[in-house]
Write an enzyme that holds these catalytic residues in place. Sequence first.
Site, short mmCIF file in Angstrom:
data_model
loop_
_atom_site.label_atom_id
_atom_site.label_comp_id
_atom_site.label_asym_id
_atom_site.label_seq_id
_atom_site.Cartn_x
_atom_site.Cartn_y
_atom_site.Cartn_z
N ILE A 202 8.24 10.20 -2.13
CA ILE A 202 9.21 11.14 -1.51
C ILE A 202 10.60 10.51 -1.61
CG2 ILE A 202 9.89 12.27 0.66
CD1 ILE A 202 6.88 11.60 1.54
N HIS A 203 11.49 11.19 -2.28
CA HIS A 203 12.87 10.66 -2.30
C HIS A 203 13.93 11.75 -2.44
CE1 HIS A 203 12.48 11.28 -6.65
NE2 HIS A 203 13.79 11.23 -6.70
#
Length: 348
Positions: A202-203
């Site tokens: 997740i970024h």
Amino acid sequence: MKILNVVGARPQFIKAAVLSRVIRQVPEIEEVIVHTGQHYDINMSKIFFTELDMPEPDINLEVGSASHATQTALIMGRMEKVLLKEKPDWVVVYGDTNSTLAGALAATKLNLRVCHVEAGLRSFNRQMPEEINRIATDHICNILFAPTQHALELLRKEGLGDKSLFVGDVMYDSLLYYKEIVDGKFRLPDFIQTDKYYLATIHRQENTDDITRLKNLFYELGKLNYPVLIPLHPRTRKMIEEKYISNSLIIIEPVGYLEMIFLIKNAIKILTDSGGMQKEAYFLQKPCITLREETEWIETLEGNWNFLVGMKDDLLKEKLKINSFGPQQKYFGDGNAAEKIVKYLVTN
Ligand code: UD1
Ligand code: UDP
């Protein structure tokens, strides 16, 4: 002839490594690698040069982290000086980061020829910084290398067809090259067993910068039936507090590309907001859930290989239960995109 590669962020090191390998086989090409310094931690940058056997950057602009405008402007200013000195025949930019746009802008303003690798990607969501970077980059570059026919079609619709070519995806070239090499080189972290964990990354700004959304996402991941292994991007690490990380979430530092391929191969399913990971899951025939409202890689949605589960839905568990998959098509080329790109650059 001189080709100047502009890299700066994690996925660009991987893409440029593929091209660099081909470039180094052509004696008449002099390669210059310019690292903007957008990513700088060892496991976000140096590790990729080492393990993908890519020459160290000739020049590092060392811009570091900053707001979008500041980072883009800093890269442009420093890049201009390098371009004036190096006078390349071609500048190559990759993907959709601030380094991509800044490199393309600095070069075109000097009337240098610039090509865009991975052109034509669109989410049709202009809230995404990457969407702005892609559109602007495609419109100013001299030649656009599309990774899929769909991307080529989108470029045609924007009136850019005359300067666009379908070549395939360099990330597919890369995966084919490395996918067997990773076997036996790594081991899974403690408490994780093959086919009994989800792998998540997740970024994306839309997930990280809305803290309620990020907390909900971690909460949902913590309720799944297997542990979730999360090599955590520094952006997300800075946003999420320990108290939102339940025991079934196994957080590790970002890993190198080869280890990531190993982790994808051994996971039961992939959960991600990464563009690259969606495709790697597809190439390795691992079912994927994309933690976003839309995807640029719509080909991966066919045959249940990838599902969009944005935060508006509570679909995660439901979609994870689906285990019937359709045949895959060869949307991403033949694994020789880099050869096609380099051939074009040498002959034009
Ligand atoms: C960037 C790209 C994104 C790409 C991603 C790949 C833009 C607009 N976004 O997002 O398209 O998917 O790279 O990973 O260019 N940080 C560190 N160490 C590092 C790098 C970053 O701690 O080595 C932290 C900093 O706090 C920084 C934050 O991560 O402010 C975000 O980094 P940045 O490069 O601005 O954007 P990414 O989210 O990495
Ligand atoms: N990747 C990696 N280590 C990690 C996370 C991702 O090597 O800890 C690789 C991943 O396999 C893919 C690429 O980085 O090849 C994708 O980069 P990222 O998700 O940062 O950016 P995006 O593709 O979304 O632009």
